[in-house]
Structure formats: structure tokens, C-alpha cells
Design a protein around this motif. Structure first.
Motif, PDB file in Angstrom:
ATOM      1  N   TYR A   2      44.725  30.839  37.466  1.00  0.00           N
ATOM      2  CA  TYR A   2      44.585  30.151  36.329  1.00  0.00           C
ATOM      3  C   TYR A   2      44.040  28.700  37.570  1.00  0.00           C
ATOM      4  N   GLY A   3      43.881  28.223  38.578  1.00  0.00           N
ATOM      5  CA  GLY A   3      43.960  26.968  39.407  1.00  0.00           C
ATOM      6  C   GLY A   3      42.839  26.981  39.169  1.00  0.00           C
ATOM      7  N   SER A   4      41.901  28.413  39.271  1.00  0.00           N
ATOM      8  CA  SER A   4      40.608  28.727  39.855  1.00  0.00           C
ATOM      9  C   SER A   4      39.442  28.885  39.510  1.00  0.00           C
ATOM     10  N   GLY A   5      40.558  28.531  37.947  1.00  0.00           N
ATOM     11  CA  GLY A   5      38.848  28.885  37.021  1.00  0.00           C
ATOM     12  C   GLY A   5      39.641  30.601  36.045  1.00  0.00           C
ATOM     13  N   VAL A   6      39.710  31.229  36.788  1.00  0.00           N
ATOM     14  CA  VAL A   6      39.792  32.248  35.995  1.00  0.00           C
ATOM     15  C   VAL A   6      41.298  32.066  34.975  1.00  0.00           C
ATOM     16  N   HIS A   7      40.724  32.652  33.379  1.00  0.00           N
ATOM     17  CA  HIS A   7      41.455  32.456  32.261  1.00  0.00           C
ATOM     18  C   HIS A   7      41.359  33.553  31.820  1.00  0.00           C
ATOM     19  N   ASP A   8      40.484  34.330  31.810  1.00  0.00           N
ATOM     20  CA  ASP A   8      40.231  35.591  30.630  1.00  0.00           C
ATOM     21  C   ASP A   8      41.490  36.353  31.748  1.00  0.00           C
ATOM     22  N   PHE A   9      42.498  37.598  30.892  1.00  0.00           N
ATOM     23  CA  PHE A   9      43.578  38.006  31.004  1.00  0.00           C
ATOM     24  C   PHE A   9      42.735  39.474  31.827  1.00  0.00           C
ATOM     25  N   LYS A  53      59.635  33.750  40.284  1.00  0.00           N
ATOM     26  CA  LYS A  53      58.614  32.527  40.819  1.00  0.00           C
ATOM     27  C   LYS A  53      57.303  33.034  41.219  1.00  0.00           C
ATOM     28  N   ALA A  54      57.518  34.114  42.389  1.00  0.00           N
ATOM     29  CA  ALA A  54      56.119  34.829  42.817  1.00  0.00           C
ATOM     30  C   ALA A  54      55.429  34.548  41.896  1.00  0.00           C
ATOM     31  N   LEU A  55      55.368  35.167  40.945  1.00  0.00           N
ATOM     32  CA  LEU A  55      54.365  35.985  40.054  1.00  0.00           C
ATOM     33  C   LEU A  55      53.864  33.921  39.150  1.00  0.00           C
ATOM     34  N   ALA A  56      54.715  33.389  39.112  1.00  0.00           N
ATOM     35  CA  ALA A  56      54.074  32.404  38.440  1.00  0.00           C
ATOM     36  C   ALA A  56      53.862  31.796  39.729  1.00  0.00           C
ATOM     37  N   ALA A  57      53.605  31.285  40.491  1.00  0.00           N
ATOM     38  CA  ALA A  57      53.329  30.407  41.690  1.00  0.00           C
ATOM     39  C   ALA A  57      51.463  31.174  41.617  1.00  0.00           C
ATOM     40  N   ARG A 106      43.491  41.658  37.357  1.00  0.00           N
ATOM     41  CA  ARG A 106      42.776  42.233  38.510  1.00  0.00           C
ATOM     42  C   ARG A 106      43.026  41.701  39.984  1.00  0.00           C
ATOM     43  N   ALA A 107      43.448  39.450  40.235  1.00  0.00           N
ATOM     44  CA  ALA A 107      43.844  39.081  40.660  1.00  0.00           C
ATOM     45  C   ALA A 107      44.875  39.031  40.989  1.00  0.00           C
ATOM     46  N   LEU A 108      45.570  39.617  40.221  1.00  0.00           N
ATOM     47  CA  LEU A 108      47.088  39.799  40.993  1.00  0.00           C
ATOM     48  C   LEU A 108      47.630  41.238  40.912  1.00  0.00           C
ATOM     49  N   ALA A 109      46.722  42.395  41.386  1.00  0.00           N
ATOM     50  CA  ALA A 109      45.922  43.489  41.565  1.00  0.00           C
ATOM     51  C   ALA A 109      45.771  43.447  43.009  1.00  0.00           C
TER      52      ALA A 109
END
Length: 100
Positions: free
Chosen positions: A44-51, A34-38, A56-59
Motif C-alpha cells: 500500500y505504501g508503494s501506491g498500489v491499492h487495487d486488490f 504479522k508478515a502479511l500485515a507488513a 499479484r504483489a503478494l504472490a
């Protein structure tokens, strides 16, 4: 959205089973999933779509990977985690079926 619900209702009649309000899962989703999904939805909502950028954002957020437990996300880890999660959810659905 009403057309979607109407179609679900029609499919339920076809199977003799009640329509589901949400996608059926074969097992409960863990708090880590759930934390990963959120986090993914926020990224994605911030406009980042490149995997690669998503990884990097997850890190940067130090999001814990549900399967490996790692927080050092890169493209390879993102791909392997998503593949493993999908495989596990598919297996759980196959085992526990409709409406689990």
C-alpha cells in the motif's frame, strides 16, 4: 492523536477499565499474520491499492497466506484470507474480551 487518547481515556472511565494504548485483540497475532500485515503495508505504501494488484504483489513476494498456507495469491484468495482472519479475530475477541 491526543484527542483520540483523550477519548479513549473517557471511554475507559465509562467502563471502569483502563484505556488501551493499542487496539485490543482476543489472541496474539501469529508470525505469518504479522508478515502479511507488513507486506500489505509495504505494498500500500508503494501506491498500489487495487486488490488485484495487491494480490499479484503478494504472490511475487511469495508471502504465505496465514489461513491456507498458500503463496499463489489472487483476488479470491486475498478476499477469503482477509474474511477468515477477521472472523477468527472477532471470535477470539468475543471469547477473551477487553484487553486480551
Amino acid at each position: 492523536m491526543d484527542a483520540f487518547k483523550d477519548r479513549l481515556s473517557e471511554r475507559a472511565k465509562d467502563t471502569g477499565k483502563p484505556a488501551l494504548a493499542n487496539q485490543s485483540l482476543g489472541r496474539p497475532v501469529t508470525s505469518t499474520e504479522k508478515a502479511l500485515a507488513a507486506s500489505l503495508m509495504e505494498i500500500y505504501g508503494s501506491g498500489v491499492h487495487d486488490f488485484g494488484e495487491v494480490a499479484r504483489a503478494l504472490a511475487a513476494r511469495k508471502v504465505k497466506a496465514p489461513v491456507s498456507g498458500r503463496t499463489d495469491w489472487d483476488l479470491a484468495l486475498l478476499e477469503s484470507e482477509l474474511v477468515a482472519l477477521n472472523k477468527d479475530l472477532d471470535a477470539a475477541y468475543q471469547e477473551n474480551g477487553y484487553g486480551a
